[in-house]
Design an enzyme around this catalytic site. Structure first.
Site, short mmCIF file in Angstrom:
data_model
loop_
_atom_site.label_atom_id
_atom_site.label_comp_id
_atom_site.label_asym_id
_atom_site.label_seq_id
_atom_site.Cartn_x
_atom_site.Cartn_y
_atom_site.Cartn_z
N TYR A 1 0.90 -1.25 -0.04
CA TYR A 1 0.16 -0.05 0.25
C TYR A 1 0.91 1.20 0.04
CZ TYR A 1 -3.02 3.56 1.57
OH TYR A 1 -3.77 4.81 1.89
N ASP B 1 0.84 -7.86 7.20
CA ASP B 1 -0.35 -7.06 6.91
C ASP B 1 -1.36 -7.89 6.28
OD1 ASP B 1 -2.29 -5.39 5.67
OD2 ASP B 1 -1.16 -3.70 5.58
N LYS C 1 -11.37 -1.96 5.71
CA LYS C 1 -11.48 -2.85 4.63
C LYS C 1 -12.63 -4.08 4.69
CE LYS C 1 -8.24 -0.15 3.12
NZ LYS C 1 -8.51 1.11 3.18
O1 P1T Z 1 -6.62 3.62 5.45
P1 P1T Z 1 -6.01 2.67 6.66
O2 P1T Z 1 -7.32 2.20 7.47
O3 P1T Z 1 -5.13 3.56 7.50
O4 P1T Z 1 -5.02 1.50 6.12
C1 P1T Z 1 -4.14 1.59 5.38
C2 P1T Z 1 -3.77 0.30 4.72
C3 P1T Z 1 -2.83 -0.57 5.34
N1 P1T Z 1 -2.53 -1.81 4.52
C4 P1T Z 1 -3.32 -2.05 3.56
C5 P1T Z 1 -2.81 -3.24 2.83
C6 P1T Z 1 -3.93 -0.81 2.93
O5 P1T Z 1 -4.58 -1.33 1.48
C7 P1T Z 1 -4.46 0.23 3.68
C8 P1T Z 1 -5.42 1.16 2.85
N2 P1T Z 1 -5.37 0.95 1.59
C9 P1T Z 1 -6.25 1.73 0.83
C10 P1T Z 1 -6.74 2.80 1.19
C11 P1T Z 1 -6.46 1.28 -0.46
O6 P1T Z 1 -7.05 1.80 -1.24
O7 P1T Z 1 -5.56 0.40 -0.89
#
Ligand code: P1T
Length: 385
Positions: free
Chosen positions: A98, A169, A194
């Site tokens: 990400y 993750d 998510k």
């Molecule tokens: O957005 P947040 O709740 O802070 O999460 C960050 C995050 C961490 N790890 C992974 C694999 C992620 O995909 C994300 C956030 N990703 C998005 C917002 C996206 O659209 O890919």
């Protein structure tokens, strides 16, 4: 207890004061003490809140672990894990992940003296070669965002020396399809924004571990740094998590259908989905995961500019960042989720301007395929002129 039962029952006991069947939203910042230091285990809501505790128990149980700490976002949870390191420590991290995680590592934590080596973690030799005497952390994202590469968690655990931590993750796979702690990982992180929350209505994160020392250190930082979710956010996440199993089965079924449809279409040059036999780590996916998830990335045939034209023509796939909600989304990683990675780095890793990423929702499969068909027809060269 099996997965769906845990999701609905662990941490979800009837409220001790009223018998409320559903855990209440304890919308309070503080708690009245009988005498100084004499209280019911709750003193201040940055430190502890009953709604958050219920969520933490529920999510820890889903990963087959003991300790959970819920955070205000996935990034706050990731920061908490990185707080286990000290200045001068080194981390081996995935070169596809990400964009916000890359930004945190490269533009924030690097200023505090943490050092990161980005490697293609599908290549175990490359991971081994990146290890230094000061390596304290292996940071794994699998499947990766947005290229859906798979990293062999057990193999990386096999490289771990005493004092080193393997963190995963697990946002894309979810605990329903992948259990990193059972594979030997020390700590799991989720963006609960998510699939776990599942309805695109709340931002959150969680860290989960079976290691008491790691759990205590993360809790200490959670309280010291303060990135906690409010009680309503904790409650929404907990409600979403109760139906995780049901939703993931549908996400994966629809995603498989979408991936197969795209792969068979002349206007599509390449599809990335772990459930396709053509995926380079399909065998690992079958071994490491019990399902392939709801994310599909792909590249259209022809000029890269067609990607945005295609994305704008969809009806049921909203053009939006994020993923994992019941509704389908489409994202252009280069300009959206991964825009914080310098263009050269991004393209070297395969995140080109032609790449599109779908979060396949749980709408009817036929409607999703029809929608993709009409957009592909519309951007086909014959109809472009
Ligand atoms: O957005 P947040 O709740 O802070 O999460 C960050 C995050 C961490 N790890 C992974 C694999 C992620 O995909 C994300 C956030 N990703 C998005 C917002 C996206 O659209 O890919």
């Amino acid at each position: 207890m099996k997965f769906s039962t845990k999701a609905i029952h662990v941490g979800q006991e009837a409220d001790p004061t009223t018998g409320a069947t559903i855990v209440p939203i304890y919308q309070t910042s503080t708690y009245t003490q009988e005498r100084v230091g004499e209280h019911k285990g709750f003193d201040y809501s940055r430190t502890i809140n009953p709604t958050r505790v219920a969520l933490e128990k529920q999510l820890a149980s889903l990963e087959g672990a003991e300790y959970g700490s819920a955070f205000a976002s996935g990034m706050a949870a990731t920061s908490a894990v990185l707080n286990l390191l000290s200045s001068g420590d080194h981390a081996v991290v995935s070169d596809d992940m990400y964009g916000g995680t890359y930004r945190l590592f490269s533009r924030v934590l690097a200023r505090y003296g943490l050092r990161f080596t980005y490697v293609d973690m599908t290549d175990l030799e490359a991971v081994r070669a990146a290890v230094e005497p000061s390596t304290k952390l292996f940071w794994i994202e699998t499947p990766t965002n947005p290229l859906l590469k798979l990293v062999d968690i057990a193999a990386i655990v096999g490289l771990r020396k005493p004092g080193q931590i393997v963190a995963v993750d697990n946002t894309f796979a979810t605990p329903y399809f992948q259990q990193p702690i059972a594979l030997g990982a020390d700590v799991v992180v989720h963006s609960t924004t998510k699939y776990i929350g599942g309805h695109s209505d709340v931002v959150g994160g969680v860290t989960i571990t079976n290691d008491r020392t790691i759990a205590d250190t993360i809790k200490f930082h959670q309280n010291a740094v303060g990135g906690v979710p409010g009680p309503l956010d904790a409650w929404l996440t907990m409600r979403g998590a109760k139906t995780l199993a049901l939703r993931m089965r549908e996400h994966a079924r629809n995603a498989q259908a979408v991936a197969e449809f795209l792969e068979s279409h002349d206007e599509v040059a390449r599809v990335y989905y772990p459930g396709l036999p053509s995926h380079p780590q399909h065998a690992l996916a079958r071994r490491q995961m019990s399902g392939f998830g709801g994310m599909v990335s792909f590249v259209l045939a022809g000029p890269q500019e067609r990607a945005l034209d295609f994305a704008h023509r969809l009806r049921f796939f909203s053009l939006a960042e994020s993923l994992g909600g019941v509704e389908s989304l489409i994202c252009h990683p280069a300009r959206m989720t991964h825009g914080s990675i310098p263009k050269e780095d991004r393209e070297r890793r395969g995140v080109t301007d032609g790449l599109l990423r779908l979060s396949v929702g749980i709408e009817d499969e036929d409607d999703l395929i029809d929608d993709l068909t009409q957009a592909l027809d519309a951007v086909a060269p014959a109809s472009v002129s």
